[in-house]
Design an enzyme around this catalytic site. Structure first.
Site, PDB file in Angstrom:
ATOM      1  N   ARG A  50      -3.482  -2.893   9.617  1.00 31.57           N
ATOM      2  CA  ARG A  50      -4.359  -1.753   9.295  1.00 31.57           C
ATOM      3  C   ARG A  50      -4.947  -1.857   7.900  1.00 31.57           C
ATOM      4  O   ARG A  50      -6.067  -1.415   7.657  1.00 31.57           O
ATOM      5  CB  ARG A  50      -3.567  -0.430   9.350  1.00 31.57           C
ATOM      6  CG  ARG A  50      -2.957  -0.082  10.671  1.00 31.57           C
ATOM      7  CD  ARG A  50      -2.185   1.238  10.572  1.00 31.57           C
ATOM      8  NE  ARG A  50      -0.909   1.123   9.841  1.00 31.57           N
ATOM      9  CZ  ARG A  50       0.231   0.709  10.381  1.00 31.57           C
ATOM     10  NH1 ARG A  50       0.265   0.382  11.660  1.00 31.57           N
ATOM     11  NH2 ARG A  50       1.344   0.609   9.665  1.00 31.57           N
ATOM     12  N   SER A  51      -4.207  -2.441   6.969  1.00 34.13           N
ATOM     13  CA  SER A  51      -4.656  -2.480   5.568  1.00 34.13           C
ATOM     14  C   SER A  51      -5.292  -3.818   5.195  1.00 34.13           C
ATOM     15  O   SER A  51      -5.827  -3.942   4.083  1.00 34.13           O
ATOM     16  CB  SER A  51      -3.475  -2.256   4.622  1.00 34.13           C
ATOM     17  OG  SER A  51      -2.827  -1.066   4.923  1.00 34.13           O
TER      18      SER A  51
ATOM     19  N   GLY B 150      10.320  10.030  -1.777  1.00 36.15           N
ATOM     20  CA  GLY B 150      11.324   9.126  -1.212  1.00 36.15           C
ATOM     21  C   GLY B 150      11.076   8.850   0.257  1.00 36.15           C
ATOM     22  O   GLY B 150      11.544   7.855   0.796  1.00 36.15           O
TER      23      GLY B 150
ATOM     24  N   LYS C 265      25.022   6.411   3.030  1.00 34.14           N
ATOM     25  CA  LYS C 265      24.541   5.361   2.120  1.00 34.14           C
ATOM     26  C   LYS C 265      25.150   5.576   0.736  1.00 34.14           C
ATOM     27  O   LYS C 265      25.656   4.642   0.111  1.00 34.14           O
ATOM     28  CB  LYS C 265      23.005   5.402   2.001  1.00 34.14           C
ATOM     29  CG  LYS C 265      22.233   4.929   3.221  1.00 34.14           C
ATOM     30  CD  LYS C 265      20.728   5.134   2.977  1.00 34.14           C
ATOM     31  CE  LYS C 265      19.991   5.443   4.254  1.00 34.14           C
ATOM     32  NZ  LYS C 265      18.603   5.909   4.036  1.00 34.14           N
TER      33      LYS C 265
ATOM     34  N   CYS D 217      17.873   5.046  -3.543  1.00 34.49           N
ATOM     35  CA  CYS D 217      17.428   5.687  -4.791  1.00 34.49           C
ATOM     36  C   CYS D 217      18.487   6.633  -5.390  1.00 34.49           C
ATOM     37  O   CYS D 217      18.745   6.605  -6.591  1.00 34.49           O
ATOM     38  CB  CYS D 217      16.122   6.450  -4.550  1.00 34.49           C
ATOM     39  SG  CYS D 217      16.002   7.218  -2.930  1.00 34.49           S
TER      40      CYS D 217
ATOM     41  N   THR E  50       0.824  -1.224   0.000  1.00 37.81           N
ATOM     42  CA  THR E  50       0.000   0.000   0.000  1.00 37.81           C
ATOM     43  C   THR E  50       0.857   1.273   0.000  1.00 37.81           C
ATOM     44  O   THR E  50       0.319   2.370  -0.050  1.00 37.81           O
ATOM     45  CB  THR E  50      -0.888   0.046   1.267  1.00 37.81           C
ATOM     46  OG1 THR E  50      -0.029  -0.153   2.401  1.00 37.81           O
ATOM     47  CG2 THR E  50      -1.957  -1.038   1.243  1.00 37.81           C
TER      48      THR E  50
ATOM     49  N   ARG F 205      16.550  17.619   0.761  1.00 43.39           N
ATOM     50  CA  ARG F 205      15.149  17.379   0.372  1.00 43.39           C
ATOM     51  C   ARG F 205      14.564  18.688  -0.144  1.00 43.39           C
ATOM     52  O   ARG F 205      14.748  19.747   0.486  1.00 43.39           O
ATOM     53  CB  ARG F 205      14.358  16.913   1.594  1.00 43.39           C
ATOM     54  CG  ARG F 205      12.961  16.417   1.262  1.00 43.39           C
ATOM     55  CD  ARG F 205      12.913  15.022   0.726  1.00 43.39           C
ATOM     56  NE  ARG F 205      13.290  14.037   1.728  1.00 43.39           N
ATOM     57  CZ  ARG F 205      13.449  12.742   1.467  1.00 43.39           C
ATOM     58  NH1 ARG F 205      13.274  12.275   0.234  1.00 43.39           N
ATOM     59  NH2 ARG F 205      13.793  11.907   2.420  1.00 43.39           N
TER      60      ARG F 205
ATOM     61  N   HIS G 165      14.251  12.534  -8.343  1.00 42.41           N
ATOM     62  CA  HIS G 165      15.437  13.041  -7.656  1.00 42.41           C
ATOM     63  C   HIS G 165      16.389  13.643  -8.697  1.00 42.41           C
ATOM     64  O   HIS G 165      16.607  13.050  -9.768  1.00 42.41           O
ATOM     65  CB  HIS G 165      16.201  11.907  -6.945  1.00 42.41           C
ATOM     66  CG  HIS G 165      15.573  11.406  -5.679  1.00 42.41           C
ATOM     67  ND1 HIS G 165      14.435  11.930  -5.115  1.00 42.41           N
ATOM     68  CD2 HIS G 165      15.966  10.393  -4.845  1.00 42.41           C
ATOM     69  CE1 HIS G 165      14.156  11.276  -3.999  1.00 42.41           C
ATOM     70  NE2 HIS G 165      15.061  10.333  -3.815  1.00 42.41           N
TER      71      HIS G 165
END
Ligand code: NAP
Ligand code: 3JM
Length: 350
Positions: free
Chosen positions: A40-41, A160, A223, A129, A12, A245, A252
């Protein structure tokens, strides 16, 4: 021919929903697709190739009969459930940072190091990413001229950071336009859900992605450093990153400065290498104002490269602008592409 049962963990989410889209178009022979998320889903419905599929709660037994499990529900979920999937015979392709630096886990961008898949012991990690798109752009150059150093500044989209971050940007932008002053904007998610303070992202730029770590670099920056060296199998490449960000929904962008090792490179040759590289698209014509843009990358699987220039002072230095859809090549597409590559190399244990 064997057809695979594929599970999507985190179905989800911002990444999971894109994984479903990528699986709808995959060349992988599919039998069943199983959609897993939290309690929850459970019971909610999603469409897959015009079929209605019901989301199930993730439990260890979810992986009985699963051949390939795509994980994108956060590091702690992968830590707990990826071994459960492997125990039941599935190969796991994990989108979180949890296993990326484990020496027994291949970290793979199919255009760059598909050979690493041969060493898999059940878990394969999808890189971050921002790392993935930089690898697609730099590997064709590295192969011919070598890489001495890489300095990267990122301009990362809010998607992201998940569905809640997308909502946060939209809500803040609407409130600001309707007159709410900046200091009254509600901020609960960005820059990092688990950190103490939150700041507005609308009409802002936040130089923090993930929490702070060693030497005042953030984890996102570490990373990029560590994953680049692992994927390119070269610890001697000097890498440093600043991750920011910005209020973009998806796509990106990165300003990348490189110094190549070998003599003989020039802008024209680098452009030729990018134009010929698998997964990369050269968009570089200043006379036509042609350069990669985040908005144009949305929905595309490729990495777009432009603004290629020689540094004004350093003869082996080059600048590039690299853009890709962070939810596709940065996450869902790279994962499904790894699954397709595993199948092509006959490395899915069935
Ligand atoms: P998101 O939009 O917040 O979605 C999170 C997903 O995880 C939802 O499907 C959620 O299900 C599920 N989930 C949460 N808690 C769970 C639990 N206890 N059991 C089972 N499922 C649970 O986040 P996202 O952006 O899709 O990212 C998810 C993760 O993917 C991130 O934490 C990150 O590790 C990784 N990621 C990697 C990249 C990359 O660069 N490779 C990019 C983005 C994200 P509910 O709807 O039921 O809550
Ligand atoms: C957790 O844009 C981003 O925030 C990066 C994607 C991301 C990651 C990741 O892939 O490194 C978001 C949230 C993680 C993670 O698993 O560390």
């Amino acid at each position: 021919m064997k057809k695979y049962n594929v599970a999507v963990v985190g179905a989800t989410g911002a990444v999971g929903t894109k994984m479903i889209e990528m699986l709808e178009a995959t060349t992988l022979p599919l039998n069943q697709v199983k959609l897993l998320a939290s309690k929850r889903s459970a019971g909610k419905e999603l469409t897959f190739k015009q079929q209605t599929l019901t989301i199930e709660e993730l439990v260890p037994e979810s992986f009985e009969d699963v051949d390939i499990a795509l994980f994108s529900a956060g590091g702690s979920i992968s830590a707990k459930f990826a071994p459960e999937a492997v125990k039941r015979g599935a190969v796991v392709i994990d989108n979180t940072s949890h296993f990326r630096m484990d020496p027994n886990v291949p970290l793979v961008v199919p255009e760059v190091n598909p050979h690493a898949l041969k060493q898999h012991q059940g878990i394969i990690a999808n890189p971050n990413c921002s790392t993935i798109q930089m690898m697609v752009a730099l590997e064709p150059i590295r192969k011919v001229y070598g890489l001495e150093r890489v300095l990267v500044s990122t301009y990362q989209a809010v998607s992201g950071a998940g569905i809640k971050a997308i909502e946060e940007l939209k809500t803040q932008a609407t409130a600001y336009i309707n007159g709410t002053p900046a200091e009254e904007l509600q901020a609960d998610i960005l820059p990092c859900g688990s950190d103490e303070k939150h700041f507005p992202i609308a009409f802002n730029a936040l130089p923090q992605i993930d929490v702070f770590s060693k030497d005042d670099y953030t984890y996102e920056e570490w990373k990029m450093v560590n994953e680049t060296k692992k994927i390119m199998e070269d610890d001697s490449i000097k890498v440093s990153a600043t991750c920011v960000r910005i209020p973009v929904l998806s796509g990106h962008s990165e300003s990348v400065y490189i110094e190549v090792k070998e003599a003989g490179a020039d802008v024209a040759k680098i452009k030729e290498l990018i134009a010929a590289a698998s997964g990369a698209v050269l968009q570089d014509d200043p006379s036509q104002q042609l350069y990669p843009q985040a908005l144009n990358s949305i929905g595309r699987k490729e990495t777009f490269v432009g603004r290629i220039r020689q540094d004004l002072d350093i003869t082996n230095g080059y600048h590039l602008w690299v853009v890709s859809d962070n939810l596709l090549k940065g996450a869902a597409w790279n994962s499904v592409q790894i699954a397709e590559t595993l199948h092509d190399m006959d490395l899915v244990r069935v």
